[in-house]
Design a protein around this motif. Structure first.
Motif, PDB file in Angstrom:
ATOM      1  N   ARG A   1       0.879  -1.160   0.000  1.00  0.00           N
ATOM      2  CA  ARG A   1       0.000   0.000   0.000  1.00  0.00           C
ATOM      3  C   ARG A   1       0.924   1.219   0.000  1.00  0.00           C
TER       4      ARG A   1
ATOM      5  N   GLN B   1      -2.844   5.030  -2.304  1.00  0.00           N
ATOM      6  CA  GLN B   1      -3.712   5.903  -1.530  1.00  0.00           C
ATOM      7  C   GLN B   1      -3.410   7.343  -1.916  1.00  0.00           C
TER       8      GLN B   1
ATOM      9  N   TRP C   1      -7.104   4.141  -3.920  1.00  0.00           N
ATOM     10  CA  TRP C   1      -7.897   4.552  -2.776  1.00  0.00           C
ATOM     11  C   TRP C   1      -7.903   6.069  -2.831  1.00  0.00           C
TER      12      TRP C   1
ATOM     13  N   TRP D   1     -12.443   7.264   0.688  1.00  0.00           N
ATOM     14  CA  TRP D   1     -12.254   7.425   2.116  1.00  0.00           C
ATOM     15  C   TRP D   1     -12.113   8.884   2.502  1.00  0.00           C
TER      16      TRP D   1
ATOM     17  N   TRP E   1     -13.973   3.885   4.109  1.00  0.00           N
ATOM     18  CA  TRP E   1     -12.986   3.948   5.186  1.00  0.00           C
ATOM     19  C   TRP E   1     -12.972   5.353   5.761  1.00  0.00           C
TER      20      TRP E   1
ATOM     21  N   VAL F   1     -10.585   7.682   8.490  1.00  0.00           N
ATOM     22  CA  VAL F   1      -9.413   7.854   9.349  1.00  0.00           C
ATOM     23  C   VAL F   1      -9.698   9.075  10.212  1.00  0.00           C
TER      24      VAL F   1
ATOM     25  N   PHE G   1     -10.040   3.985  11.284  1.00  0.00           N
ATOM     26  CA  PHE G   1      -8.650   3.911  11.748  1.00  0.00           C
ATOM     27  C   PHE G   1      -8.389   5.161  12.577  1.00  0.00           C
TER      28      PHE G   1
ATOM     29  N   LYS H   1      -5.963   7.304  14.311  1.00  0.00           N
ATOM     30  CA  LYS H   1      -4.518   7.438  14.131  1.00  0.00           C
ATOM     31  C   LYS H   1      -3.792   7.899  15.390  1.00  0.00           C
TER      32      LYS H   1
ATOM     33  N   GLN I   1      -8.178   0.484  14.943  1.00  0.00           N
ATOM     34  CA  GLN I   1      -7.328   0.653  13.762  1.00  0.00           C
ATOM     35  C   GLN I   1      -7.672  -0.413  12.723  1.00  0.00           C
ATOM     36  N   GLU I   2      -8.722  -0.107  11.951  1.00  0.00           N
ATOM     37  CA  GLU I   2      -9.233  -1.036  10.942  1.00  0.00           C
ATOM     38  C   GLU I   2      -8.915  -0.524   9.535  1.00  0.00           C
ATOM     39  N   PHE I   3      -8.865  -1.442   8.609  1.00  0.00           N
ATOM     40  CA  PHE I   3      -8.681  -1.132   7.193  1.00  0.00           C
ATOM     41  C   PHE I   3      -9.834  -1.715   6.394  1.00  0.00           C
TER      42      PHE I   3
END
Length: 183
Positions: free
Chosen positions: A6, A40, A62, A93, A123, A125, A157, A159, A179-181
């Motif tokens: 990634r 990303q 992404w 995201w 997603w 963050v 996620f 951070k 902290q998920e993806f």
């Protein structure tokens, strides 16, 4: 790199900044020639999405926007969600960092097959600001974001807490330090 990774493109910059116009095509060419990676891209300038032709994007993209408060979320997220028909992206995201105010993501929710989903967003963050002169993040704002994402079954996620040093859990309780993806 031969093995899939990634790659966060311009993690300390903005891929859609006007100064990137001079080299953006070369960067996109490199991304297309290394299709094993996932790229990303995060921007504060979604109004500039059109400077890249849809066919020039890498296959594993992404695409995200940053929003630090409700006003920037309301300005940027609709432009990101409008992108599906124009710009291919495997994941859309939003980065709520630094989180500087409460955010209601419900204007971007819809009911799909009797379940709530965050329309188009795959997603989220979230995190506080770091560095000298940081502005504190209210943990209630973060708790709301985590709860909204949980209800929408959208990975989140978290951070960092706000503070001088980056990447610290700080005051964030374990149940909010998720902290998920995307799957």
């Amino acid at each position: 790199w031969r093995e899939p990774r990634r790659v966060f493109v311009c993690s300390w910059s903005d891929f859609f900044h006007e100064a990137a116009d001079a080299w953006r095509a070369d960067a996109l060419d490199v991304m297309r020639r290394a299709p094993q990676h996932t790229y990303q891209v995060l921007t504060k300038r979604p109004e500039r999405f059109g400077v890249v032709r849809p066919q020039d994007w890498p296959r594993k993209l992404w695409l995200g926007v940053s929003a630090e408060d409700q006003a920037t979320a309301d300005a940027r997220i609709p432009l990101l969600l409008d992108a599906p028909g124009k710009w291919p992206a495997a994941v859309r995201w939003v980065s709520l960092e630094p989180l500087l105010g409460p955010l209601d993501l419900s204007p971007y929710w819809r009911i799909v097959e009797a379940a709530y989903t965050l329309e188009g967003l795959a997603w989220v963050v979230a995190g506080g600001e770091s560095g000298s002169g940081y502005r504190p993040m209210d943990l209630d704002w973060l708790a709301s974001i985590v709860a909204q994402c949980s209800a929408a079954d959208v990975p989140v996620f978290v951070k960092q807490d706000s503070g001088i040093r980056p990447s610290r859990q700080g005051r964030i309780p374990d149940e909010l330090y998720v902290q998920e993806f995307p799957r």
